[in-house]
Scaffold this active site. Sequence first.
Site, mmCIF file in Angstrom:
data_model
loop_
_atom_site.group_PDB
_atom_site.id
_atom_site.type_symbol
_atom_site.label_atom_id
_atom_site.label_comp_id
_atom_site.label_asym_id
_atom_site.label_seq_id
_atom_site.Cartn_x
_atom_site.Cartn_y
_atom_site.Cartn_z
ATOM 1 C CB VAL A 127 -44.381 -20.130 -13.458
ATOM 2 C CG1 VAL A 127 -43.913 -19.639 -12.092
ATOM 3 C CG2 VAL A 127 -44.576 -18.941 -14.391
ATOM 4 C CD GLU A 128 -45.596 -24.126 -9.370
ATOM 5 O OE1 GLU A 128 -44.568 -24.573 -8.828
ATOM 6 O OE2 GLU A 128 -46.448 -23.460 -8.769
#
Length: 348
Positions: A127-128
Amino acid sequence: MKRLARHLLLAAALLSQEISAAQLLASYPQRKEVKQFMDEMVKRHGFARKDLNRIFRQAQFQPGIIKAMEQPAETALASWQAYRALFLSPQRIEAGVQFWNRNAEPLARAAGEFGVPEEIIVGIIGVETTYGRNVGTYRVIDALSTLAFDYPKRAQFFREELESYLMFTREAGIDPLRVKGSYAGAIGIPQFMPGSYRRFALDYDGDGHTNLASSPADAIGSIGNFLKAHGWARGEPVAIAAEVTGESWRKLVEAGVTPANRAADLPGFGVKPSVALPSDALCALIVLETPGQPSDFRVTLQNFFVLTRYNRSNLYATAVLDLGTAIARAKLAPPAASAPPAPKRENP
């Protein structure tokens, strides 16, 4: 023309943030609040004023950062399903499987040492930064200076992060003008803010350096360390799908994600988890809304709360959980069967 364009950008920032034109047009070292900040860095941490002047003379105000802080790209999405789709694409899931396979040893080691499952760590990195592919394009000194001195809403927080950043780069022997990161000043594969970098980053590959920008192993161990330090409960669930009836469930949602209600009390709020929980388990309830579709309800526990210490958004924490789950399933799935070879043709 370049000077005119810069002045137009500064004027736009002035209108949106009520910052004086004199402040914006002055270089950072000439501004009163920056001088005070430098005084503190000299007095408290022994920085040389000439070094700080050199750094802040080259730091640049970035109006695009103010705009991004006011409206992050994901907030333009009107629904949970749209947000979820950003991160649970087949391509990101497959890339997650590959990342897991390449880094199986540090992931397994971190799971054993910190109690954080591999899929949670892989989900966060996915996600990051899409497994380290998108670590940010802003100079961290520009991002933190802009937010520390030209974003009054959160100036104190970002001044503390700027302080940590300058100390981190000095300790690591890194030029503070060269590090790239996010518009908020987050750094590396796991997108640690400088304060978290100094407190929780680890040399997990054993090369003598802590490098979250290029070492997946260091990123993996550091995420495990961060989550454990914030209260991750080994072997405990994160969140469980639920059904609701009536309206009493709204009281749980309004109470936030701090787990403060016993699972035994959930039926009284009209909440039925899809999996039975110990009666004394402390939990909370979140609702993820999609216009025109039924809402997604999750009973959340301590480990979900810990994920929101990494990022305070319930959408973010749920996307991490769902992406990690999808990657774990894909990793265990048997490879697709290949087509049988075509029969050989005999020569006449």
